[in-house]
Design an enzyme around this catalytic site. Structure first.
Site, PDB file in Angstrom:
ATOM      1  NE  ARG A  55      -2.976   0.352   3.263  1.00 59.78           N
ATOM      2  CZ  ARG A  55      -2.429   0.819   4.392  1.00 59.78           C
ATOM      3  NH1 ARG A  55      -1.984   2.051   4.454  1.00 59.78           N
ATOM      4  NH2 ARG A  55      -2.329   0.038   5.451  1.00 59.78           N
ATOM      5  CE1 TYR A 108     -18.102   8.909 -15.804  1.00 58.72           C
ATOM      6  CE2 TYR A 108     -16.729   8.968 -13.847  1.00 58.72           C
ATOM      7  CZ  TYR A 108     -17.594   8.292 -14.680  1.00 58.72           C
ATOM      8  OH  TYR A 108     -17.942   7.005 -14.394  1.00 58.72           O
ATOM      9  CG  ASP A 180     -10.223  13.861 -15.987  1.00 64.75           C
ATOM     10  OD1 ASP A 180      -9.580  13.168 -16.811  1.00 64.75           O
ATOM     11  OD2 ASP A 180     -11.172  13.421 -15.320  1.00 64.75           O
ATOM     12  CE  LYS A 205     -13.133   5.228 -18.849  1.00 63.78           C
ATOM     13  NZ  LYS A 205     -13.148   6.189 -17.809  1.00 63.78           N
TER      14      LYS A 205
HETATM   15  N1  LCS Z   1     -12.512  11.247 -15.630  1.00 64.59           N
HETATM   16  C1  LCS Z   1     -13.118  11.104 -16.816  1.00 64.59           C
HETATM   17  C2  LCS Z   1     -13.025  12.206 -17.829  1.00 64.59           C
HETATM   18  C3  LCS Z   1     -13.838   9.951 -17.077  1.00 64.59           C
HETATM   19  O1  LCS Z   1     -14.435   9.836 -18.272  1.00 64.59           O
HETATM   20  C4  LCS Z   1     -13.911   8.942 -16.080  1.00 64.59           C
HETATM   21  C5  LCS Z   1     -14.673   7.680 -16.316  1.00 64.59           C
HETATM   22  C6  LCS Z   1     -13.273   9.126 -14.860  1.00 64.59           C
HETATM   23  C7  LCS Z   1     -12.568  10.290 -14.682  1.00 64.59           C
HETATM   24  C8  LCS Z   1     -13.309   8.107 -13.772  1.00 64.59           C
HETATM   25  O2  LCS Z   1     -12.456   7.074 -14.050  1.00 64.59           O
HETATM   26  P1  LCS Z   1     -12.633   5.560 -13.512  1.00 64.59           P
HETATM   27  O3  LCS Z   1     -12.769   5.668 -12.035  1.00 64.59           O
HETATM   28  O4  LCS Z   1     -13.853   5.003 -14.151  1.00 64.59           O
HETATM   29  O5  LCS Z   1     -11.379   4.897 -13.925  1.00 64.59           O
HETATM   30  N2  LCS Z   1     -15.512   7.759 -17.403  1.00 64.59           N
HETATM   31  C9  LCS Z   1     -16.330   6.868 -17.839  1.00 64.59           C
HETATM   32  C10 LCS Z   1     -17.124   7.062 -18.988  1.00 64.59           C
HETATM   33  O6  LCS Z   1     -17.211   8.099 -19.608  1.00 64.59           O
HETATM   34  N3  LCS Z   1     -17.751   5.946 -19.241  1.00 64.59           N
HETATM   35  O7  LCS Z   1     -17.490   4.982 -18.302  1.00 64.59           O
HETATM   36  C11 LCS Z   1     -16.591   5.517 -17.325  1.00 64.59           C
END
Ligand code: LCS
Length: 392
Positions: A55, A108, A180, A205
């Site tokens: 951790r 988001y 972001d 992504k």
């Molecule tokens: N920031 C952006 C711009 C995102 O699109 C997402 C997830 C996150 C942060 C969060 O990331 P995660 O915790 O899921 O790794 N976006 C998603 C979307 O547009 N479709 O499914 C998840």
């Protein structure tokens, strides 16, 4: 060695020295034994380097943290269990009760949820700003604004924020800028090089690229990130597992070639969508008629793989259209080899109250398409046959 940018995705800062192994080994261990008790005490006291417990640090995870820092042009990276774990850790580190966070007008859905939670629990307020001009931004900054949180391109409207302008205003007032960078990936846009302070990613992504990891990354100045690792990350504990770090190291090696293909495919599909009579509007940073074209040319290498568009018709028409697709999968997430489609108003951004969603430009006719790595003509043929049902 100061490698050229594409090579940094493959050869990061830390060359693997584990028996000559080409890929970084997976250190699938929760803890690390000390040669003697005194050494354990020294490591805990921070007097010697060395791993203690996963951790607090793990060699595979650290290799990924070094790699993302190298490609973003930052000092130190940290890996988290998800993009939301990275965002929540960074925002927790930057705020205290009574502070204010100023965001782009569109974020988001779960980032929106996090901001609501911070307000309810810790009285940390937030507001949304179009950020079209420096004057507009200055007017929205409050005496208690402790950071700016920027999405660009904004998910899912694909509006663009001028990072150079934001940095100029933020520096006047000594406010850190968090970007972001999920939609662009470091290959298309490097906010730290433009003077932003912290970059966060949903590594789930483009960085992963294969739809098999949920992970998050953050990069910033050494002192801030070290402090974050020793406090919020250590004690809240949303860390990344070694195997996920290994998959991300693997995925990132091909990020430059994948992003080129995503952008090429998306540009072709965007042009076709714009010509189709059942399509109302198309939102894509690679479109030469995009309202922020000048900013895009200044800060992005190409348009990326995400296109949003609206069709003529109501929600029933939208669902009928996406249900008709064969190759394209109905799924949230983006940046994968497979082309994915989703409906923000009822899926990724459904958590945001309708009134706010409308202000952000997310109406029920808006559809988000993450263009994959397939042959673009197969993607277009699938869209075309499904768009036919709207003509009928
Ligand atoms: N920031 C952006 C711009 C995102 O699109 C997402 C997830 C996150 C942060 C969060 O990331 P995660 O915790 O899921 O790794 N976006 C998603 C979307 O547009 N479709 O499914 C998840």
């Amino acid at each position: 060695m100061n490698y050229r940018s594409d090579s940094k995705y493959i050869h990061g800062r830390q060359a693997s020295s584990y028996h000559g192994s080409l890929s970084v080994p997976i250190f699938q261990t929760s803890t690390f034994s000390f040669p003697e008790g005194e050494e354990g005490a020294r490591r805990f006291a921070g007097e010697t380097d060395g791993y203690i417990y996963s951790r607090l640090g793990n060699p595979t995870v650290q290799a990924l943290e070094d790699r993302i820092a190298a490609v973003e042009g930052g000092e130190k990276g940290l890996a988290f269990a998800s993009g939301m774990a990275a965002i929540s850790a960074v925002l927790t580190a930057l705020t205290k009760t009574g502070d204010h966070i100023l965001c782009t007008n569109g974020i988001y859905g779960c980032t929106y949820g996090l901001l609501q939670l911070m307000e309810e629990k810790y009285q940390i307020t937030s507001s949304f700003c179009e950020m079209r001009t420096a004057e507009q931004l200055r007017l929205m900054i409050q005496p208690n604004t402790s950071c700016l949180f920027i999405e660009t391109p904004i998910n899912p409207t694909m509006r663009i924020i001028d990072l150079e302008m934001v940095v100029k205003v933020a520096k006047e007032q000594g406010i850190p800028v968090v970007v972001d960078n999920t939609f662009s990936s470091p290959y298309l846009q490097q906010p730290l090089m433009l003077g932003c302070d912290i970059v966060v990613h949903s590594a789930t992504k483009y960085l992963c690229g294969h739809g098999d990891v949920v992970g998050g990354l953050a990069v910033g100045k050494e002192e801030f990130m070290k402090n974050l690792a020793a406090t919020v990350q250590k004690d809240i504990g949303g860390i990344m597992a070694p195997f996920d770090a290994w998959l991300l190291l693997r995925g990132m090696k091909t990020l430059p070639v994948r992003m080129e293909r995503h952008s090429e495919n998306a540009e072709k599909i965007m042009k076709k969508l714009k010509e189709h009579p059942a399509v109302n509007a198309v939102y894509y940073p690679g479109d030469e008629n995009h309202p922020e074209r000048k900013i895009i040319q200044k800060q992005m290498k190409s348009g990326g793989g995400v296109i949003s568009f609206s069709i003529k018709g109501d929600i029933r028409a939208v669902m009928g259209f996406i249900n008709q697709l064969k190759l394209i999968r109905i799924a949230v997430s983006l940046g994968d080899a497979e082309t994915l489609i989703q409906h923000p108003a009822t899926m990724t951004h459904s958590l945001i109250p309708k009134l706010e969603r409308d202000k952000m430009g997310i109406d029920e006719s808006l559809i988000r398409l993450s263009i994959g790595l397939e042959n673009w003509e197969d993607i277009w043929e699938d869209l075309l046959q499904a768009l036919h049902i709207l003509d009928a």
